[in-house]
Design a protein around this motif. Sequence first.
Motif, short mmCIF file in Angstrom:
data_model
loop_
_atom_site.label_atom_id
_atom_site.label_comp_id
_atom_site.label_asym_id
_atom_site.label_seq_id
_atom_site.Cartn_x
_atom_site.Cartn_y
_atom_site.Cartn_z
N ARG A 222 0.87 -1.18 0.00
CA ARG A 222 0.00 0.00 0.00
C ARG A 222 0.91 1.22 0.00
NH1 ARG A 222 -5.12 -1.68 1.32
NH2 ARG A 222 -5.22 -3.67 2.37
N VAL A 223 0.93 1.93 -1.13
CA VAL A 223 1.87 3.04 -1.28
C VAL A 223 1.26 4.11 -2.17
CG1 VAL A 223 3.05 1.85 -3.18
CG2 VAL A 223 4.27 3.57 -1.88
N ARG A 224 1.47 5.36 -1.81
CA ARG A 224 0.93 6.44 -2.65
C ARG A 224 1.61 6.46 -4.02
NH1 ARG A 224 -2.50 9.79 0.35
NH2 ARG A 224 -2.02 9.71 2.56
N HIS A 225 2.94 6.29 -4.06
CA HIS A 225 3.65 6.26 -5.34
C HIS A 225 4.62 5.10 -5.36
CE1 HIS A 225 6.81 8.07 -8.25
NE2 HIS A 225 5.99 7.28 -8.88
N LEU A 226 4.43 4.18 -6.29
CA LEU A 226 5.34 3.06 -6.50
C LEU A 226 6.10 3.31 -7.79
CD1 LEU A 226 6.52 0.28 -5.86
CD2 LEU A 226 4.55 -0.74 -7.02
N ASP A 227 7.43 3.38 -7.66
CA ASP A 227 8.32 3.60 -8.80
C ASP A 227 9.12 2.32 -8.99
OD1 ASP A 227 10.13 4.46 -10.69
OD2 ASP A 227 10.83 6.19 -9.55
N PHE B 234 11.18 -6.22 -9.23
CA PHE B 234 10.21 -7.30 -9.33
C PHE B 234 9.22 -7.16 -8.18
CE2 PHE B 234 8.87 -11.56 -7.91
CZ PHE B 234 8.21 -11.99 -9.05
N VAL B 235 7.93 -7.22 -8.49
CA VAL B 235 6.89 -7.16 -7.47
C VAL B 235 5.95 -8.34 -7.66
CG1 VAL B 235 4.98 -5.83 -6.52
CG2 VAL B 235 6.98 -4.65 -7.36
N ARG B 236 5.65 -9.02 -6.52
CA ARG B 236 4.68 -10.12 -6.54
C ARG B 236 3.71 -9.88 -5.39
NH1 ARG B 236 7.56 -15.11 -5.97
NH2 ARG B 236 7.48 -15.30 -8.22
N GLY B 237 2.42 -9.83 -5.72
CA GLY B 237 1.42 -9.66 -4.67
C GLY B 237 0.31 -8.73 -5.07
N GLU B 238 -0.26 -8.07 -4.05
CA GLU B 238 -1.35 -7.13 -4.25
C GLU B 238 -0.80 -5.72 -4.08
OE1 GLU B 238 -5.24 -8.21 -2.34
OE2 GLU B 238 -3.90 -9.62 -1.30
N ILE B 239 -1.00 -4.89 -5.10
CA ILE B 239 -0.50 -3.52 -5.07
C ILE B 239 -1.70 -2.57 -5.03
CG2 ILE B 239 0.81 -1.76 -6.32
CD1 ILE B 239 2.21 -4.17 -7.78
N PHE B 240 -1.70 -1.69 -4.03
CA PHE B 240 -2.70 -0.64 -3.91
C PHE B 240 -1.93 0.67 -3.97
CE2 PHE B 240 -4.20 -4.33 -1.66
CZ PHE B 240 -5.51 -4.48 -2.09
N THR B 241 -2.19 1.49 -4.98
CA THR B 241 -1.41 2.71 -5.16
C THR B 241 -2.25 3.81 -5.80
OG1 THR B 241 0.68 3.58 -6.03
CG2 THR B 241 -0.51 2.02 -7.44
N GLU B 242 -1.79 5.05 -5.62
CA GLU B 242 -2.41 6.18 -6.31
C GLU B 242 -1.67 6.49 -7.59
OE1 GLU B 242 -2.80 9.52 -3.69
OE2 GLU B 242 -3.88 8.35 -2.20
N ARG B 243 -0.36 6.18 -7.59
CA ARG B 243 0.46 6.48 -8.77
C ARG B 243 1.47 5.37 -8.97
NH1 ARG B 243 3.89 11.50 -8.21
NH2 ARG B 243 5.63 10.63 -9.31
N LEU B 244 1.58 4.88 -10.19
CA LEU B 244 2.47 3.78 -10.52
C LEU B 244 3.35 4.17 -11.70
CD1 LEU B 244 3.29 0.76 -10.17
CD2 LEU B 244 1.44 0.21 -11.76
N THR B 245 4.67 4.00 -11.51
CA THR B 245 5.63 4.24 -12.58
C THR B 245 6.39 2.94 -12.79
OG1 THR B 245 5.91 6.52 -11.83
CG2 THR B 245 7.57 5.66 -13.35
N VAL B 246 6.42 2.45 -14.04
CA VAL B 246 7.09 1.18 -14.34
C VAL B 246 8.05 1.38 -15.51
CG1 VAL B 246 6.77 -1.25 -14.96
CG2 VAL B 246 5.04 -0.09 -13.57
N GLU B 247 9.34 1.12 -15.26
CA GLU B 247 10.32 1.17 -16.34
C GLU B 247 10.28 -0.12 -17.15
OE1 GLU B 247 13.86 4.05 -14.65
OE2 GLU B 247 14.25 1.92 -14.81
#
Length: 125
Positions: A75-80, A86-99
């Motif tokens: 649970r994060v406001r901004h995930l960069d 690598f991310v595995r699971g449930e992501i709750f975010t307001e803003r997501l940046t993925v390279e």
Amino acid sequence: MRLSRKKQPPEISAYIGAGLKLEGELVFSGRIRFEGELSGRIRGESIVVGDTGVLKGEIQAEEVVCFGKLEGIIRVRHLDLRSSGFVRGEIFTERLTVEEGARIEGTIKVEEGQIPVSGGVPEAP
């Protein structure tokens, strides 16, 4: 003419080095960098997960920059998520940046104003 400068990230206030493994709950303010591993709960303002860093469990923060590995409920406001991340699971975010090159396995829910982070400074347990 006024030149605009990019906002500088906050200084690292704590560092968990490679080879260090922690288990339990970590609550902090400021910015922390992980090159080691943590299994459990982590709650704070800003987290940098380095190339060798691994966080497993429940993660709650204002901002997470991930070069390494995240697993669990995030649970994060901004995930960069950087190219080596690598991310595995449930992501709750307001803003997501993925390279390009980053990997995600799981679910992503993006909702404005719905991430329960208490003003960036967590209360002591």
